[in-house]
Design a protein around this motif. Structure first.
Motif, mmCIF file in Angstrom:
data_model
loop_
_atom_site.group_PDB
_atom_site.id
_atom_site.type_symbol
_atom_site.label_atom_id
_atom_site.label_comp_id
_atom_site.label_asym_id
_atom_site.label_seq_id
_atom_site.Cartn_x
_atom_site.Cartn_y
_atom_site.Cartn_z
ATOM 1 N N TYR A 89 0.805 -1.221 0.000
ATOM 2 C CA TYR A 89 0.000 0.000 0.000
ATOM 3 C C TYR A 89 0.840 1.275 0.000
ATOM 4 C CZ TYR A 89 -4.692 -1.956 0.518
ATOM 5 O OH TYR A 89 -5.890 -2.575 0.293
ATOM 6 N N ASP A 108 -8.461 0.695 0.468
ATOM 7 C CA ASP A 108 -9.385 0.255 -0.577
ATOM 8 C C ASP A 108 -9.679 -1.221 -0.361
ATOM 9 O OD1 ASP A 108 -7.202 -1.231 -1.659
ATOM 10 O OD2 ASP A 108 -6.572 0.493 -2.851
ATOM 11 N N ASN A 109 -10.297 -1.864 -1.346
ATOM 12 C CA ASN A 109 -10.720 -3.254 -1.151
ATOM 13 C C ASN A 109 -9.876 -4.268 -1.914
ATOM 14 O OD1 ASN A 109 -11.669 -2.619 -3.704
ATOM 15 N ND2 ASN A 109 -13.599 -3.722 -3.463
ATOM 16 N N ASN A 110 -8.637 -3.894 -2.277
ATOM 17 C CA ASN A 110 -7.744 -4.870 -2.903
ATOM 18 C C ASN A 110 -6.307 -4.588 -2.489
ATOM 19 O OD1 ASN A 110 -6.102 -6.403 -4.789
ATOM 20 N ND2 ASN A 110 -8.025 -6.763 -5.898
ATOM 21 N N GLN A 111 -5.804 -5.371 -1.550
ATOM 22 C CA GLN A 111 -4.466 -5.115 -1.033
ATOM 23 C C GLN A 111 -3.370 -5.516 -2.009
ATOM 24 O OE1 GLN A 111 -5.082 -8.015 2.320
ATOM 25 N NE2 GLN A 111 -3.017 -8.675 1.785
ATOM 26 N N TYR A 112 -3.712 -6.320 -3.017
ATOM 27 C CA TYR A 112 -2.694 -6.834 -3.936
ATOM 28 C C TYR A 112 -2.521 -5.984 -5.190
ATOM 29 C CZ TYR A 112 -3.575 -10.852 -0.938
ATOM 30 O OH TYR A 112 -3.751 -11.657 0.155
ATOM 31 N N ASP A 113 -3.621 -5.470 -5.718
ATOM 32 C CA ASP A 113 -3.573 -4.794 -7.013
ATOM 33 C C ASP A 113 -4.371 -3.494 -6.974
ATOM 34 O OD1 ASP A 113 -3.482 -4.016 -9.634
ATOM 35 O OD2 ASP A 113 -4.567 -5.754 -10.432
ATOM 36 N N ALA A 156 -7.190 -3.134 -9.460
ATOM 37 C CA ALA A 156 -8.351 -4.005 -9.299
ATOM 38 C C ALA A 156 -9.282 -3.540 -8.176
ATOM 39 C CB ALA A 156 -7.894 -5.433 -9.026
ATOM 40 N N ALA A 157 -8.869 -2.549 -7.415
ATOM 41 C CA ALA A 157 -9.705 -2.037 -6.319
ATOM 42 C C ALA A 157 -10.865 -1.238 -6.897
ATOM 43 C CB ALA A 157 -8.878 -1.172 -5.382
ATOM 44 N N ASP A 158 -12.084 -1.660 -6.580
ATOM 45 C CA ASP A 158 -13.251 -0.921 -7.075
ATOM 46 C C ASP A 158 -13.961 -0.140 -5.971
ATOM 47 O OD1 ASP A 158 -14.386 -3.026 -5.689
ATOM 48 O OD2 ASP A 158 -15.457 -3.861 -7.407
ATOM 49 N N LYS A 200 -12.556 2.547 -3.297
ATOM 50 C CA LYS A 200 -11.415 3.309 -2.783
ATOM 51 C C LYS A 200 -11.905 4.160 -1.613
ATOM 52 C CE LYS A 200 -9.143 3.247 -7.271
ATOM 53 N NZ LYS A 200 -8.506 4.007 -8.364
#
Length: 206
Positions: free
Chosen positions: A73, A162-167, A170-172, A174
């Protein structure tokens, strides 16, 4: 043998969760007024929320050098400062891990990290962990958005970036970005909390 190892791992995880919950239960909630603090920045100077008289609020990030999730992050925290500092909501990053338990999070290591990554925001050392406890921070990263009301700052958002710690792409959802944009627009924050993900803060031995 495997059963014993699994039980030991479960016990360790349970201990971490219980310790985190103990501090989180006494932390700030959305709508609470934040008590100002003074912490040492990586440049050796002391920083507090009151320093920036023109700030409309702050994006406060409890983070660290060593956690893989915090590292994932890190670029997004830098981007949040680039996006919102000019609009009155700068980032303030705080490192609260006990350096005895996590040597990679020592003050010297913090200084090196900030220099290597060219942080344009304060990176503060919460050596006593007093500020982390006051906020109820449990993870790295753990985000708090505070808005200015008169001479005080009130919590408007708590949780994940956000809702995607990897990419990041890809987080929709924020969460921090949306919260700050709504505050700037004079609107209530639609999503005021989301579960923080990341490594547990390394607390000092009691």
């Amino acid at each position: 043998m495997k059963k014993t190892a699994l039980l030991s791992t479960f016990a360790l995880l349970l201990t971490v969760v219980l310790i985190s919950a103990r501090y989180a239960s006494t932390g700030y909630k959305v709508g609470d007024t934040v008590q100002d603090f003074k912490l040492k920045n990586v440049d050796g100077k002391t920083v507090s929320l009151a320093d920036k008289q023109d700030a409309k609020g702050y994006i406060i990030a409890f983070t660290c050098n060593t956690c893989p999730v915090a590292k994932s992050y890190e670029g997004r925290i830098i981007a949040l400062n680039e996006q919102f500092a000019p609009k009155g909501y700068p980032v303030v990053a705080i490192q609260a891990n006990d350096a005895d338990r996590s040597p990679g999070d020592s003050y010297n290591a913090m200084q090196q990290r900030a220099k290597t990554k060219s942080y344009a925001f304060p990176y503060l050392y919460d050596e006593s962990q007093t500020v982390a406890r006051a906020f109820g921070a449990t993870n790295t990263p753990h985000m708090f958005v505070v808005k200015r009301e008169g001479n005080q700052y009130k919590v408007a958002y708590i949780g994940a970036i956000d809702n995607n710690q990897y990419d990041p792409a890809a987080a929709d959802k924020k969460y921090v970005e949306s919260a700050v944009n709504e505050l700037i627009a004079g609107k209530p924050v639609t999503t005021s909390s989301a579960r923080a993900v990341g490594c547990g803060i390394k607390w000092k031995d009691a």
